[in-house]
Design a protein around this motif. Structure first.
Motif, PDB file in Angstrom:
ATOM      1  N   ALA A  48      -1.612  62.657  55.657  1.00 33.56           N
ATOM      2  CA  ALA A  48      -0.504  62.123  54.867  1.00 33.56           C
ATOM      3  C   ALA A  48      -0.465  62.763  53.490  1.00 33.56           C
ATOM      4  CB  ALA A  48      -0.637  60.604  54.751  1.00 33.56           C
ATOM      5  N   GLN A  92       4.467  67.869  61.386  1.00 29.92           N
ATOM      6  CA  GLN A  92       4.196  68.386  60.046  1.00 29.92           C
ATOM      7  C   GLN A  92       4.100  69.905  60.069  1.00 29.92           C
ATOM      8  OE1 GLN A  92       0.611  66.797  58.369  1.00 29.92           O
ATOM      9  NE2 GLN A  92       0.713  68.045  56.522  1.00 29.92           N
ATOM     10  N   GLY A 113       4.882  62.129  56.121  1.00 27.10           N
ATOM     11  CA  GLY A 113       3.779  61.613  55.307  1.00 27.10           C
ATOM     12  C   GLY A 113       3.726  60.107  55.305  1.00 27.10           C
ATOM     13  N   SER A 168       0.876  66.340  53.683  1.00 25.23           N
ATOM     14  CA  SER A 168       2.324  66.401  53.894  1.00 25.23           C
ATOM     15  C   SER A 168       3.080  66.070  52.614  1.00 25.23           C
ATOM     16  CB  SER A 168       2.728  65.440  55.022  1.00 25.23           C
ATOM     17  OG  SER A 168       4.090  65.567  55.333  1.00 25.23           O
ATOM     18  N   VAL A 169       2.659  65.007  51.931  1.00 24.08           N
ATOM     19  CA  VAL A 169       3.368  64.569  50.734  1.00 24.08           C
ATOM     20  C   VAL A 169       3.138  65.542  49.584  1.00 24.08           C
ATOM     21  CG1 VAL A 169       3.695  62.700  49.080  1.00 24.08           C
ATOM     22  CG2 VAL A 169       3.267  62.166  51.478  1.00 24.08           C
TER      23      VAL A 169
END
Length: 247
Positions: free
Chosen positions: A93, A59, A81, A96-97
């Motif tokens: 997660a 990431q 993610g 990242s998303v």
């Protein structure tokens, strides 16, 4: 002559799109390989990294390696993610998303299909974190947007409808849970096919929604049996499959 020229231009454009997609797939493959190479203890001069650690490292690498390639960066952030969410690394997660959503909105705009893909993924992170308020706000916008692109990508609407049912169950609005996931299941069967993982997930959630809605025992048992038969058929009778066990 105009028709021939137009056809040639379209063919050239399609070829360029195909080449670009192939190059993008190759880039993703090389990135995934590099992620797994980090797991080698000889390369690390120590213990191998866990899957969650690998994804968190990946990431942080995405921004550095693909800073000037936004479409690829958005895809990779979503991929990482998803992996982090599957490992129950929910804050990472979400981070990242959320970055994928922000990048997609900046590059494409709010209603573009790439942006919607990232937003639907974020909507799936929210219930995992029990963030009902964020999910409720997101669904109000995502449902009409996903319906607009259902012919292009039906799975987005299927996933949004499933999230709507998850939220209804989580908020004890059990009587509102069955209709969305039943629509999702029928759409998934028709467009993705009965063996697709998203179709099986919708089938499982449908059985759960019927149970939570307080259906008579015989109706609940019938729905559960249907869901079990469906999962067994989709996974070649493997009784150790998580969906089969769940049903």
């Amino acid at each position: 002559l105009v028709a021939i020229l137009a056809g040639a231009v379209v063919s050239l454009w399609q070829a360029r799109v195909a080449i670009a997609e192939k190059e993008r797939a190759q880039e993703v493959e090389r990135f995934v390989v590099s992620v797994f190479q980090e797991a080698d203890p000889y390369r690390q001069a120590g213990r191998p990294l866990t899957a969650a650690e690998l994804l968190r490292h990946a990431q942080s690498d995405i921004g550095e390696r693909f800073g000037n390639r936004s479409p690829l960066r958005i895809s990779l952030l979503g991929l990482v993610g998803t992996g982090l969410m599957n490992l129950d690394e929910l804050p990472a997660a979400e981070s990242s998303v959320q970055q994928a959503v922000a990048d997609a909105m900046l590059l494409y705009g709010q209603e573009h299909i790439e942006t919607l893909r990232a937003r639907v993924l974020l909507a799936e992170v929210h219930p995992a974190q029990r963030n009902n308020a964020a999910l409720r706000a997101e669904l109000a916008q995502l449902l009409p947007a996903a319906r607009e692109v259902v012919a292009q990508e039906p799975e987005l609407l299927i996933r949004v409808l499933k999230a709507q049912t998850d939220l209804a169950i989580e908020e004890s609005r059990y009587h509102e849970g069955e209709a969305p996931v039943r629509e999702a299941f029928e759409l998934a069967k028709r467009t993705l096919g009965p063996r697709h993982p998203t179709t099986v997930a919708a089938s499982t959630l449908l059985a759960e929604a019927v149970m939570f809605a307080g259906a008579p025992p015989e109706a609940t048992m019938a729905e559960a049996q249907r869901g079990l038969d469906f999962a067994l058929a989709a996974y070649d009778g493997r009784e150790d499959n998580p969906r089969v066990i769940q049903m």
